[in-house]
Design a protein around this motif. Structure first.
Motif, PDB file in Angstrom:
ATOM      1  N   ARG A 185       0.824  -1.207   0.000  1.00  0.00           N
ATOM      2  CA  ARG A 185       0.000   0.000   0.000  1.00  0.00           C
ATOM      3  C   ARG A 185       0.864   1.266   0.000  1.00  0.00           C
ATOM      4  N   VAL A 186       0.437   2.262  -0.748  1.00  0.00           N
ATOM      5  CA  VAL A 186       1.059   3.586  -0.757  1.00  0.00           C
ATOM      6  C   VAL A 186       0.041   4.599  -0.256  1.00  0.00           C
ATOM      7  N   THR A 187       0.402   5.376   0.762  1.00  0.00           N
ATOM      8  CA  THR A 187      -0.460   6.432   1.272  1.00  0.00           C
ATOM      9  C   THR A 187       0.236   7.772   1.116  1.00  0.00           C
ATOM     10  N   VAL A 188      -0.536   8.848   1.178  1.00  0.00           N
ATOM     11  CA  VAL A 188       0.028  10.186   0.995  1.00  0.00           C
ATOM     12  C   VAL A 188      -0.560  11.157   2.003  1.00  0.00           C
ATOM     13  N   GLU A 189       0.199  12.200   2.291  1.00  0.00           N
ATOM     14  CA  GLU A 189      -0.318  13.378   2.978  1.00  0.00           C
ATOM     15  C   GLU A 189       0.328  14.588   2.319  1.00  0.00           C
ATOM     16  N   THR A 190      -0.279  15.755   2.471  1.00  0.00           N
ATOM     17  CA  THR A 190       0.243  16.963   1.849  1.00  0.00           C
ATOM     18  C   THR A 190       0.618  17.990   2.908  1.00  0.00           C
ATOM     19  N   ARG A 191       1.677  18.732   2.623  1.00  0.00           N
ATOM     20  CA  ARG A 191       2.104  19.822   3.498  1.00  0.00           C
ATOM     21  C   ARG A 191       2.463  21.020   2.630  1.00  0.00           C
ATOM     22  N   ARG A 192       1.865  22.127   2.958  1.00  0.00           N
ATOM     23  CA  ARG A 192       2.153  23.355   2.228  1.00  0.00           C
ATOM     24  C   ARG A 192       3.209  24.144   3.005  1.00  0.00           C
ATOM     25  N   GLY A 193       4.325  24.506   2.363  1.00  0.00           N
ATOM     26  CA  GLY A 193       5.348  25.183   3.136  1.00  0.00           C
ATOM     27  C   GLY A 193       6.535  25.661   2.331  1.00  0.00           C
ATOM     28  N   ASP A 194       7.553  26.069   3.049  1.00  0.00           N
ATOM     29  CA  ASP A 194       8.695  26.807   2.543  1.00  0.00           C
ATOM     30  C   ASP A 194       9.961  26.014   2.806  1.00  0.00           C
ATOM     31  N   ILE A 195      10.767  25.801   1.771  1.00  0.00           N
ATOM     32  CA  ILE A 195      11.990  25.029   1.929  1.00  0.00           C
ATOM     33  C   ILE A 195      12.954  25.689   2.906  1.00  0.00           C
ATOM     34  N   GLY A 196      12.847  27.005   3.075  1.00  0.00           N
ATOM     35  CA  GLY A 196      13.733  27.700   3.993  1.00  0.00           C
ATOM     36  C   GLY A 196      13.556  27.270   5.434  1.00  0.00           C
ATOM     37  N   ARG A 197      12.403  26.628   5.749  1.00  0.00           N
ATOM     38  CA  ARG A 197      12.139  26.164   7.103  1.00  0.00           C
ATOM     39  C   ARG A 197      12.337  24.662   7.252  1.00  0.00           C
ATOM     40  N   LEU A 198      12.879  24.018   6.233  1.00  0.00           N
ATOM     41  CA  LEU A 198      13.112  22.586   6.306  1.00  0.00           C
ATOM     42  C   LEU A 198      14.239  22.301   7.292  1.00  0.00           C
ATOM     43  N   THR A 199      13.969  21.473   8.271  1.00  0.00           N
ATOM     44  CA  THR A 199      14.950  21.154   9.312  1.00  0.00           C
ATOM     45  C   THR A 199      14.994  19.653   9.528  1.00  0.00           C
ATOM     46  N   ALA A 200      16.011  19.215  10.286  1.00  0.00           N
ATOM     47  CA  ALA A 200      16.096  17.803  10.638  1.00  0.00           C
ATOM     48  C   ALA A 200      14.862  17.371  11.435  1.00  0.00           C
ATOM     49  N   ASP A 201      14.335  18.257  12.264  1.00  0.00           N
ATOM     50  CA  ASP A 201      13.133  17.919  13.038  1.00  0.00           C
ATOM     51  C   ASP A 201      11.938  17.670  12.125  1.00  0.00           C
ATOM     52  N   ALA A 202      11.845  18.464  11.033  1.00  0.00           N
ATOM     53  CA  ALA A 202      10.740  18.275  10.095  1.00  0.00           C
ATOM     54  C   ALA A 202      10.842  16.937   9.373  1.00  0.00           C
ATOM     55  N   LEU A 203      12.068  16.397   9.301  1.00  0.00           N
ATOM     56  CA  LEU A 203      12.296  15.123   8.617  1.00  0.00           C
ATOM     57  C   LEU A 203      12.432  13.960   9.593  1.00  0.00           C
ATOM     58  N   LEU A 204      12.084  14.171  10.837  1.00  0.00           N
ATOM     59  CA  LEU A 204      12.205  13.123  11.834  1.00  0.00           C
ATOM     60  C   LEU A 204      11.434  11.881  11.379  1.00  0.00           C
ATOM     61  N   GLY A 205      12.115  10.754  11.334  1.00  0.00           N
ATOM     62  CA  GLY A 205      11.479   9.511  10.908  1.00  0.00           C
ATOM     63  C   GLY A 205      11.476   9.299   9.414  1.00  0.00           C
ATOM     64  N   ALA A 206      12.050  10.225   8.648  1.00  0.00           N
ATOM     65  CA  ALA A 206      12.057  10.087   7.187  1.00  0.00           C
ATOM     66  C   ALA A 206      13.003   8.977   6.744  1.00  0.00           C
ATOM     67  N   SER A 207      12.592   8.220   5.752  1.00  0.00           N
ATOM     68  CA  SER A 207      13.446   7.210   5.129  1.00  0.00           C
ATOM     69  C   SER A 207      14.205   7.783   3.945  1.00  0.00           C
ATOM     70  N   LEU A 208      13.629   8.804   3.294  1.00  0.00           N
ATOM     71  CA  LEU A 208      14.191   9.338   2.052  1.00  0.00           C
ATOM     72  C   LEU A 208      13.600  10.714   1.787  1.00  0.00           C
ATOM     73  N   VAL A 209      14.422  11.597   1.218  1.00  0.00           N
ATOM     74  CA  VAL A 209      13.960  12.890   0.697  1.00  0.00           C
ATOM     75  C   VAL A 209      14.158  12.874  -0.810  1.00  0.00           C
ATOM     76  N   THR A 210      13.150  13.289  -1.553  1.00  0.00           N
ATOM     77  CA  THR A 210      13.261  13.366  -3.004  1.00  0.00           C
ATOM     78  C   THR A 210      12.888  14.772  -3.480  1.00  0.00           C
TER      79      THR A 210
END
Length: 367
Positions: A185-210
């Motif tokens: 199964r593939v699921t999705v969620e959406t987030r509207r935002g600004d790359i300037g605020r991208l932090t390690a905390d925002a990626l907590l638990g991430a397997s991959l960034v594309t």
């Protein structure tokens, strides 16, 4: 509790935005800094967008027009799928879905498949998670990266789609793939935002960034922010289709080089990196201890891609003239001749790009 949606349709950008299927329609909007936004039962287009009106297909576009996104941006320093500078929250989207639809096939064919095996090996070595892979797609547009990559990876996947444009986020959500390579199964969620605020905390638990077609519209500081966030979260990054600054047209024309030089200068305006981005990104990730691989990912456009080639030509020449107005008279003649050759099936174009895979050290320092 975070709500997710399983896409009911995959692989095709829908003709118009509208609510998802009622049984799985909840998506989350948030800034890329991870602060939660309101829950929605459907995604509503931004004020001033088309609402329920049909979106014209690329074939319906005026033959003499440049589809928004194919040519110069309205505001220097911005790609319409991602806010890169301070701007009002009601800033209208400027990236046309039909341009993204037109280029999707060429993008999929161009992306460097040689980077998939080392990526799969890294992902397979991650600690097992009950929910499978968590993949953040930055500047997702209409979601073409997910439609390409999800079917190449095994196991359940949850895609977090980041974009500044709620209209495009809706397209990305409803047209996301339904299953991975092994049918999970593939699921999705959406987030509207600004790359300037991208932090390690925002990626907590991430397997991959594309990301796709993103690096060349960033500054040194923004690429540094992206690299630091991925390294801090210990997740790899697959960043595709960054312009390389080289174009080959067959048959050649004496003005090819001058147009290309002016276009590259346009790409570097306002502190953007343009064709220098891939080198800057490789250095930035390497400085954080990541293992970096770069592979070519050229568009190869022939008679079968004449619609895309024509729009690309209009945008390429238009950007060159915007950078160097003195080229206009010669460039107008050049474009007329090139478009005629394109329509006759006599023009072939290679637009060089590069893909980058950065294997950041996993959290805890394991290799």
């Amino acid at each position: 509790m975070r709500k997710t949606a399983t896409a009911q349709s995959g692989g095709t950008i829908p003709a118009q935005p509208g609510p998802l299927e009622a049984t799985d329609s909840a998506h989350r909007e948030a800034g890329v800094d991870g602060q939660p936004g309101p829950q929605h039962s459907d995604i509503v287009p931004a004020e001033g967008d088309m609402g329920g009106a049909s979106v014209p297909s690329a074939s319906d576009a005026d033959a003499d027009s440049v589809i928004l996104g194919a040519g110069p941006t309205v505001t220097p320093g911005e790609r319409a799928t991602l806010r890169l500078r301070d701007a009002g929250s009601d800033d209208p989207p400027r990236y046309a879905p039909e341009w993204l639809e037109l280029r999707e096939g060429a993008d999929a064919s161009a992306r460097a498949h040689d980077l998939l095996d080392p990526l799969r090996i890294r992902l397979a070595n991650l600690p097992a998670r009950s929910g499978g892979l968590v993949i953040h797609d930055v500047g997702c547009g209409t979601g073409s990266m997910g439609r390409w990559l999800a079917p190449h990876l095994d196991g359940p996947q949850h895609w977090v789609l980041h974009d500044r444009d709620p209209y495009l986020l809706h397209f990305a959500a409803v047209a996301s793939p339904r299953s991975s390579a092994d049918g999970s199964r593939v699921t999705v969620e959406t987030r509207r935002g600004d790359i300037g605020r991208l932090t390690a905390d925002a990626l907590l638990g991430a397997s991959l960034v594309t990301a796709s077609a993103l690096l060349d519209v960033l500054t040194v500081e923004e690429i540094g922010t992206l690299a630091a966030a991925c390294a801090g979260a210990g997740c790899p990054a697959l960043l595709t289709l960054s312009v390389a600054g080289r174009v080959e047209l067959t048959p050649s024309d004496p003005l090819d080089g001058e147009i290309a030089e002016a276009f590259n200068a346009h790409q570097r305006r306002s502190g953007l990196l343009g064709p220098d981005a891939i080198t800057v990104a490789a250095d930035a990730f390497s400085e954080h201890g990541a293992t970096v691989q770069v592979q070519p990912s050229p568009w190869r456009l022939g008679p079968g891609e004449s619609a895309l080639a024509a729009q690309w030509l209009r945008g390429w020449v238009g950007a060159a003239v915007e950078q160097r107005p003195d080229l206009r008279e010669r460039a107008d003649r050049y474009l007329t001749e090139r478009l005629a050759a394109c329509q006759a099936g006599e023009l072939r174009v290679v637009v060089h790009h590069s893909d980058l895979l950065a294997l950041c050290r996993p959290k805890g320092g394991a290799s």
